[in-house]
Design a protein around this motif. Structure first.
Motif, PDB file in Angstrom:
ATOM      1  N   ARG A 159     -38.430 -15.056 -34.732  1.00 12.54           N
ATOM      2  CA  ARG A 159     -38.633 -14.456 -33.407  1.00 12.54           C
ATOM      3  C   ARG A 159     -39.701 -13.370 -33.456  1.00 12.54           C
ATOM      4  N   MET A 160     -39.742 -12.599 -34.529  1.00 13.78           N
ATOM      5  CA  MET A 160     -40.772 -11.579 -34.654  1.00 13.78           C
ATOM      6  C   MET A 160     -42.165 -12.199 -34.725  1.00 13.78           C
ATOM      7  N   LEU A 161     -42.250 -13.398 -35.278  1.00 13.04           N
ATOM      8  CA  LEU A 161     -43.516 -14.115 -35.378  1.00 13.04           C
ATOM      9  C   LEU A 161     -43.897 -14.822 -34.077  1.00 13.04           C
ATOM     10  N   GLY A 162     -43.035 -14.750 -33.091  1.00 10.32           N
ATOM     11  CA  GLY A 162     -43.369 -15.297 -31.780  1.00 10.32           C
ATOM     12  C   GLY A 162     -42.781 -16.650 -31.470  1.00 10.32           C
ATOM     13  N   ALA A 163     -41.943 -17.193 -32.363  1.00 13.97           N
ATOM     14  CA  ALA A 163     -41.344 -18.501 -32.124  1.00 13.97           C
ATOM     15  C   ALA A 163     -40.106 -18.375 -31.239  1.00 13.97           C
ATOM     16  N   GLU A 164     -39.834 -19.415 -30.488  1.00 12.35           N
ATOM     17  CA  GLU A 164     -38.576 -19.538 -29.755  1.00 12.35           C
ATOM     18  C   GLU A 164     -37.601 -20.321 -30.619  1.00 12.35           C
ATOM     19  N   VAL A 165     -36.448 -19.729 -30.918  1.00  9.72           N
ATOM     20  CA  VAL A 165     -35.425 -20.384 -31.730  1.00  9.72           C
ATOM     21  C   VAL A 165     -34.344 -20.921 -30.801  1.00  9.72           C
ATOM     22  N   ARG A 166     -34.132 -22.226 -30.869  1.00  9.03           N
ATOM     23  CA  ARG A 166     -33.124 -22.865 -30.012  1.00  9.03           C
ATOM     24  C   ARG A 166     -31.977 -23.374 -30.868  1.00  9.03           C
ATOM     25  N   ALA A 167     -30.758 -23.094 -30.454  1.00 11.26           N
ATOM     26  CA  ALA A 167     -29.572 -23.474 -31.216  1.00 11.26           C
ATOM     27  C   ALA A 167     -29.193 -24.923 -30.950  1.00 11.26           C
ATOM     28  N   ALA A 168     -28.898 -25.658 -32.030  1.00 14.16           N
ATOM     29  CA  ALA A 168     -28.336 -27.001 -31.921  1.00 14.16           C
ATOM     30  C   ALA A 168     -26.812 -26.867 -31.952  1.00 14.16           C
ATOM     31  N   MET A 169     -26.174 -27.316 -30.881  1.00 10.49           N
ATOM     32  CA  MET A 169     -24.739 -27.089 -30.708  1.00 10.49           C
ATOM     33  C   MET A 169     -23.888 -28.321 -30.980  1.00 10.49           C
ATOM     34  N   SER A 170     -24.503 -29.450 -31.307  1.00  4.86           N
ATOM     35  CA  SER A 170     -23.745 -30.683 -31.493  1.00  4.86           C
ATOM     36  C   SER A 170     -23.349 -30.873 -32.954  1.00  4.86           C
ATOM     37  N   GLY A 171     -22.442 -31.809 -33.206  1.00  8.38           N
ATOM     38  CA  GLY A 171     -22.065 -32.182 -34.560  1.00  8.38           C
ATOM     39  C   GLY A 171     -21.584 -31.003 -35.384  1.00  8.38           C
ATOM     40  N   SER A 172     -22.088 -30.935 -36.611  1.00  6.89           N
ATOM     41  CA  SER A 172     -21.714 -29.846 -37.507  1.00  6.89           C
ATOM     42  C   SER A 172     -22.541 -28.596 -37.257  1.00  6.89           C
ATOM     43  N   ARG A 173     -23.492 -28.678 -36.301  1.00  3.52           N
ATOM     44  CA  ARG A 173     -24.354 -27.558 -35.909  1.00  3.52           C
ATOM     45  C   ARG A 173     -25.123 -27.004 -37.109  1.00  3.52           C
ATOM     46  N   THR A 174     -25.639 -27.971 -37.925  1.00  7.60           N
ATOM     47  CA  THR A 174     -26.446 -27.605 -39.092  1.00  7.60           C
ATOM     48  C   THR A 174     -27.752 -28.388 -39.057  1.00  7.60           C
ATOM     49  N   VAL A 304     -22.762 -41.403 -39.178  1.00  5.91           N
ATOM     50  CA  VAL A 304     -23.157 -40.409 -40.161  1.00  5.91           C
ATOM     51  C   VAL A 304     -21.992 -39.466 -40.448  1.00  5.91           C
ATOM     52  N   ILE A 305     -21.717 -39.272 -41.736  1.00  7.24           N
ATOM     53  CA  ILE A 305     -20.661 -38.341 -42.150  1.00  7.24           C
ATOM     54  C   ILE A 305     -21.248 -36.935 -42.197  1.00  7.24           C
ATOM     55  N   GLU A 306     -20.532 -35.978 -41.631  1.00  4.76           N
ATOM     56  CA  GLU A 306     -21.034 -34.606 -41.614  1.00  4.76           C
ATOM     57  C   GLU A 306     -21.095 -34.059 -43.034  1.00  4.76           C
ATOM     58  N   PRO A 307     -22.226 -33.527 -43.428  1.00  7.01           N
ATOM     59  CA  PRO A 307     -22.350 -32.972 -44.780  1.00  7.01           C
ATOM     60  C   PRO A 307     -21.824 -31.548 -44.828  1.00  7.01           C
ATOM     61  N   TYR A 308     -21.638 -31.067 -46.040  1.00  8.91           N
ATOM     62  CA  TYR A 308     -21.274 -29.661 -46.232  1.00  8.91           C
ATOM     63  C   TYR A 308     -21.942 -29.143 -47.502  1.00  8.91           C
ATOM     64  N   SER A 309     -22.508 -27.960 -47.428  1.00 10.33           N
ATOM     65  CA  SER A 309     -22.933 -27.194 -48.592  1.00 10.33           C
ATOM     66  C   SER A 309     -22.968 -25.735 -48.213  1.00 10.33           C
ATOM     67  N   ILE A 310     -22.685 -24.869 -49.154  1.00  8.87           N
ATOM     68  CA  ILE A 310     -22.834 -23.438 -48.909  1.00  8.87           C
ATOM     69  C   ILE A 310     -24.298 -23.089 -48.687  1.00  8.87           C
ATOM     70  N   SER A 311     -25.177 -23.976 -49.136  1.00 10.55           N
ATOM     71  CA  SER A 311     -26.615 -23.796 -49.000  1.00 10.55           C
ATOM     72  C   SER A 311     -27.110 -24.503 -47.746  1.00 10.55           C
ATOM     73  N   ALA A 312     -27.647 -23.732 -46.796  1.00 13.19           N
ATOM     74  CA  ALA A 312     -28.071 -24.324 -45.526  1.00 13.19           C
ATOM     75  C   ALA A 312     -29.194 -25.335 -45.707  1.00 13.19           C
ATOM     76  N   GLY A 313     -30.060 -25.140 -46.697  1.00 15.38           N
ATOM     77  CA  GLY A 313     -31.184 -26.041 -46.896  1.00 15.38           C
ATOM     78  C   GLY A 313     -30.817 -27.359 -47.539  1.00 15.38           C
ATOM     79  N   LEU A 314     -29.624 -27.464 -48.125  1.00 19.37           N
ATOM     80  CA  LEU A 314     -29.172 -28.713 -48.742  1.00 19.37           C
ATOM     81  C   LEU A 314     -28.076 -29.389 -47.927  1.00 19.37           C
ATOM     82  N   ASP A 315     -27.758 -28.819 -46.797  1.00 14.25           N
ATOM     83  CA  ASP A 315     -26.659 -29.281 -45.945  1.00 14.25           C
ATOM     84  C   ASP A 315     -27.149 -30.429 -45.062  1.00 14.25           C
ATOM     85  N   TYR A 316     -27.445 -31.579 -45.682  1.00 15.95           N
ATOM     86  CA  TYR A 316     -28.075 -32.717 -45.001  1.00 15.95           C
ATOM     87  C   TYR A 316     -27.428 -33.993 -45.525  1.00 15.95           C
ATOM     88  N   PRO A 317     -27.175 -34.977 -44.652  1.00 16.37           N
ATOM     89  CA  PRO A 317     -26.408 -36.158 -45.084  1.00 16.37           C
ATOM     90  C   PRO A 317     -27.236 -37.248 -45.764  1.00 16.37           C
TER      91      PRO A 317
END
Length: 404
Positions: A159-174, A304-317
């Motif tokens: 946001r400080m860099l000027g981007a608009e951040v939009r939340a994804a609210m569906s599924g596992s929200r990741t 698609v099975i919802e993935p889980y990881s404590i790491s947000a960058g690896l939380d992908y199915p």
């Protein structure tokens, strides 16, 4: 230097496939955009003016080359030679900036004035917001609501860099859900918007394009290792894998070197069979996700099975089609690492080397406990990002141990 097209069983073919994986499974509205990219991306990125601008920005803006650091205390502990490729020292704190620099230059040449992106850990979102600010382009970043909460510092940076951040609210929200929303946005805005995908996923030509931009990592490793040891070739290259962009970059110039063992570390979460995991190669099967055929975690009826990881960058199915090909051909070994193993490895690296790694990277560091490399062998670990963004997660996990 972005590599020229070469003939290799591990490079994408003319139809956009790595073996059985890849392709472009996309809505009709996106065909003009994807066709334009597929027909022109190599011509654009291999042109002298592109290469000059790209390489100048990598040097003067990103801060490349990043160091190849001999980790003496980790080497002593594990009785082998451990080198860390310091992508955490890139501008914005991770390897993601290599790709966003390349794609923003491509978007300019395509006449696009608006950028959309997805992000999990927030590093790709920050890198995208950064280059959009640099080039004066509008930027929208989709991020799962769960990740917005656990990666608050990166949200503030975007946001400080000027981007608009939009939340994804569906599924596992990741990350998966953020990618869904970003692709929907692009479908609805195909003419003036370029989608900067952050990993080696998505329809062709994205996996190949992102891998080429990230291949600067292995280009530098070969040159730097030769300077330090007299040989360009290590015995092992380790990297964490979600979608797999840092691993693609670290593996790229070693894929046709059979003496180099490539090891990709996936997020096992609470355990491969716990129901809370993102270990795609252990749990997945071929299917189509986000525009390409690859391996992904799915139910018997293809959901698609919802993935889980404590790491947000690896939380992908899933994983990118290049990695699915490396796995099925046996060229790379894929190993699951649990949350607990990764967190302990992150703390150990911090206390032995004075480097707080991103939790994603900590998954790769954790494998040193099991590697059993010989004293005269060389192990390269792609230290893909710094741990500033994960401090609250580290604090929550370790609690009183950080007060000692």
């Amino acid at each position: 230097m972005i590599p020229e097209t070469i003939t290799s069983p591990f490079q994408v073919d003319e139809k956009g496939y790595y073996g059985q994986f890849g392709g472009a499974y996309i809505p009709e509205l996106l065909y003009p955009n994807i066709a334009e990219l597929a027909e022109n991306y190599l011509r654009y990125i291999q042109s002298p003016d592109f290469q000059e601008e790209f390489n100048n920005l990598l040097r003067d803006y990103v801060g490349r080359p990043t160091p190849l650091y001999f980790a003496s205390r980790l080497s002593e502990k594990y009785n082998t030679r451990v080198y860390l490729k310091r992508e955490d020292l890139c501008h914005t704190g991770a390897h993601k900036i290599n790709n966003t620099i390349g794609q923003i230059l491509l978007a300019k040449r395509l006449g696009k004035r608006k950028i959309v992106a997805e992000t999990g850990a927030g590093q790709h979102g920050v890198a995208t917001a950064t280059v959009c600010a640099l080039m004066g382009l509008d930027c929208i970043v989709y991020m799962g609501a769960v990740d917005i909460e656990r990666q608050a510092p990166n949200v503030a940076r975007m946001r400080m860099l000027g981007a608009e951040v939009r939340a994804a609210m569906s599924g596992s929200r990741t990350l998966k859900d953020a990618t869904n929303e970003a692709m929907r946005h692009w479908i609805n805005n195909p003419t003036d918007t370029h989608y900067i995908i952050g990993s080696v996923v998505g329809p062709h030509p994205y996996p190949d394009m992102v891998a080429r931009f990230q291949s600067v990592i292995s280009t530098e490793i070969r040159r730097q290792l030769a300077e330090k040891t007299g040989s360009e070739l290590p015995d092992y290259v380790l990297a964490c894998v979600g979608g797999g962009s840092n691993a693609a970059g670290a593996f790229y110039h070693f894929m046709d070197e059979p003496s180099v063992k490539l090891i990709a570390l996936e997020a096992a979460g609470k355990g491969v069979n716990s129901g809370h995991s993102a270990a795609t190669t252990a749990l997945g099967k071929p299917g189509i996700l986000h525009g390409s055929k690859s391996l992904l975690m799915q139910s018997p009826d293809g959901q698609v099975i919802e993935p889980y990881s404590i790491s947000a960058g690896l939380d992908y199915p899933g994983i990118g089609p290049l990695h699915a090909h490396l796995f099925t051909t046996g060229r790379a070994t894929f190993v699951p690492v649990t949350d607990e193993e990764a967190m302990e490895a992150g703390l150990l690296c911090s206390r032995l080397e004075g480097i707080i790694p991103a939790i994603e990277t900590a998954h790769a560091l954790a494998y040193l406990e099991k590697l059993n490399a010989a004293p005269d062998e060389t192990v390269i670990i792609c230290l893909s990002g710094r741990g500033d963004k994960d401090l609250q997660t580290y604090i929550n996990w370790f609690g009183d141990r950080l007060k000692k």
